[in-house]
Enzyme design. Sequence first.
Site, PDB file in Angstrom:
ATOM      1  N   ARG A  95       0.742  -1.324   0.059  1.00 42.69           N
ATOM      2  CA  ARG A  95       0.024  -0.064   0.143  1.00 42.69           C
ATOM      3  C   ARG A  95       1.134   1.170  -0.088  1.00 42.69           C
ATOM      4  NH1 ARG A  95      -0.809   2.689   4.307  1.00 42.69           N
ATOM      5  NH2 ARG A  95      -1.207   1.232   5.971  1.00 42.69           N
ATOM      6  N   HIS A 110      -3.077   4.644   5.012  1.00 46.20           N
ATOM      7  CA  HIS A 110      -4.202   3.785   5.049  1.00 46.20           C
ATOM      8  C   HIS A 110      -5.785   4.321   4.791  1.00 46.20           C
ATOM      9  CE1 HIS A 110      -6.827   0.685   7.015  1.00 46.20           C
ATOM     10  NE2 HIS A 110      -7.453   1.640   7.650  1.00 46.20           N
ATOM     11  N   TYR A 132       4.984   6.123  10.847  1.00 46.29           N
ATOM     12  CA  TYR A 132       5.460   4.681  11.167  1.00 46.29           C
ATOM     13  C   TYR A 132       6.062   3.817   9.892  1.00 46.29           C
ATOM     14  CZ  TYR A 132       0.913   3.709   8.510  1.00 46.29           C
ATOM     15  OH  TYR A 132      -0.065   4.024   7.682  1.00 46.29           O
TER      16      TYR A 132
HETATM   17  C1  LIG Z   1     -13.138  -6.154  13.645  1.00 45.44           C
HETATM   18  C2  LIG Z   1     -12.251  -4.796  13.358  1.00 45.44           C
HETATM   19  N1  LIG Z   1     -11.267  -4.486  14.313  1.00 45.44           N
HETATM   20  C3  LIG Z   1     -10.597  -3.477  14.108  1.00 45.44           C
HETATM   21  C4  LIG Z   1     -10.855  -2.659  13.033  1.00 45.44           C
HETATM   22  C5  LIG Z   1     -10.098  -1.122  12.923  1.00 45.44           C
HETATM   23  N2  LIG Z   1      -9.556  -1.558  11.653  1.00 45.44           N
HETATM   24  C6  LIG Z   1      -9.608  -0.918  10.440  1.00 45.44           C
HETATM   25  S1  LIG Z   1      -8.723  -1.011   9.298  1.00 45.44           S
HETATM   26  C7  LIG Z   1      -7.805  -2.176   9.994  1.00 45.44           C
HETATM   27  C8  LIG Z   1      -6.736  -2.717   9.582  1.00 45.44           C
HETATM   28  C9  LIG Z   1      -6.834  -3.809   8.491  1.00 45.44           C
HETATM   29  O1  LIG Z   1      -5.646  -4.063   7.844  1.00 45.44           O
HETATM   30  P1  LIG Z   1      -5.536  -5.147   6.872  1.00 45.44           P
HETATM   31  O2  LIG Z   1      -6.545  -6.413   6.969  1.00 45.44           O
HETATM   32  O3  LIG Z   1      -4.206  -5.628   6.397  1.00 45.44           O
HETATM   33  O4  LIG Z   1      -6.140  -4.582   5.616  1.00 45.44           O
HETATM   34  P2  LIG Z   1      -5.725  -3.175   4.810  1.00 45.44           P
HETATM   35  O5  LIG Z   1      -6.382  -2.012   5.412  1.00 45.44           O
HETATM   36  O6  LIG Z   1      -4.302  -2.924   4.818  1.00 45.44           O
HETATM   37  O7  LIG Z   1      -6.333  -3.285   3.323  1.00 45.44           O
HETATM   38  C10 LIG Z   1      -8.190  -2.080  11.267  1.00 45.44           C
HETATM   39  C11 LIG Z   1      -7.590  -2.805  12.587  1.00 45.44           C
HETATM   40  C12 LIG Z   1     -11.984  -2.925  12.155  1.00 45.44           C
HETATM   41  N3  LIG Z   1     -12.583  -1.858  11.455  1.00 45.44           N
HETATM   42  N4  LIG Z   1     -12.641  -3.944  12.442  1.00 45.44           N
END
Ligand SMILES: Cc1ncc(C[n+]2csc(CCOP(=O)(O)OP(=O)(O)O)c2C)c(N)n1
Length: 372
Positions: free
Chosen positions: A267, A271, A280
């Site tokens: 990415r 985010h 970070y």
């Molecule tokens: C169950 C849950 N826990 C925490 C969050 C907060 N949160 C939003 S995005 C994220 C990171 C997700 O990372 P990844 O699975 O690698 O997907 P990416 O955003 O990198 O595409 C988190 C922890 C959430 N939306 N849902």
Amino acid sequence: MSLTMPAPDPQLALGLDHPLRVLDLDGSRLPSDVLDPHLTDVDETALTNLYVDMVRVRRLDTEAFALTRQGHLVLWPPLLGQEAAQVGPARALRQSDWVFGSYREHGFALLKGVDLAEFARVWKAYAHGGWDPHEITMAPAQIIIGAQSLHATGFAMASKMDESDDVALACFGDGATSEGDVNEALVWASAFQAPVVFLCQNNQYAISEPVRVQSGTPLALRPTGFGIPSMRVDGNDVLAMHAAARIAFERARSGGGPTFIEAVTYRRGPHTTTDDPKRYRDEAEVEAWTAKDPIERVERALAAMGANMDAVREEARIRADELAKELRHAAEHAEPPTVDSIFDHVYAQPTKRLERQRAEHRAFTASIEGNR
Ligand SMILES: Cc1ncc(C[n+]2csc(CCOP(=O)(O)OP(=O)(O)O)c2C)c(N)n1
Ligand SMILES: [Mg+2]
């Protein structure tokens, strides 16, 4: 439906040492025993189409990012750098196959044919779900990390019970593989040999958490513990992603059960538009991945095939400009929902109680308006 567990296969995970790749960084073609048989029909025209798709997806992303900064959208999770990881599999799907994605699956939404006016309403926070999932066979963007993997598995189980050959694609990130939902989905998919493909876009971060502290093993190894075969693929190589997805969809469609694909990608943006990744990660890391750009790699491959690159770039630019214009118009002219409309989507048929609440709410709103 009977429970039939597959025999353990020592070759369950492919690409653990080196992610599977057929397009090298300089655009040259690398041989692959695994992927090549699934790319025999991909000629210059097909590669050009994948290129145009990726340019359009990138333009959708950059335009939406700008629209958010300009106040026309309220939030945007960018996919810059992940275009190949989405376009390759999206172009291996049949229209009747379903996609269950996260909030970053804009490439799938675009190629599934989402109405940009409905799409813009999602990211303007004017609609909860936005598009009609049945119209484009793609579920609404899922914010609960990993939940869509269960929905996809449930859909796939139903597809098998119906003796349909439609498959489900569950798209999630590296961070999602640590969630209970994804692990439970892997258990069910394996136990029922459901026609579901798990596509994990390992973009190296779960917000600020790097993948190296999320997992002690390559993510592609995890599903093998559930008896699910997996492939670790260069997620910036659109041809490798296309071939891997074809293998997985064909396996699912022909009764071979689930497959897990780890797309190793990055990415490059934040985010979301509310995040500052400089806090970070190092700029040098971003630059290293920028050198592995999925679109430039295809440009080099097409040039090596003798394509007229001026014409190819011009076609892509025109198509991308049209898309950006349409998205901008949709974002700028989206009609806000009425507060009243919150009651419309609670049940298919309104209940008496809901109607009473709606009437009370209307009276309350009118009293405020009257006092202004
Ligand atoms: C169950 C849950 N826990 C925490 C969050 C907060 N949160 C939003 S995005 C994220 C990171 C997700 O990372 P990844 O699975 O690698 O997907 P990416 O955003 O990198 O595409 C988190 C922890 C959430 N939306 N849902
Ligand atoms: Mg991630």
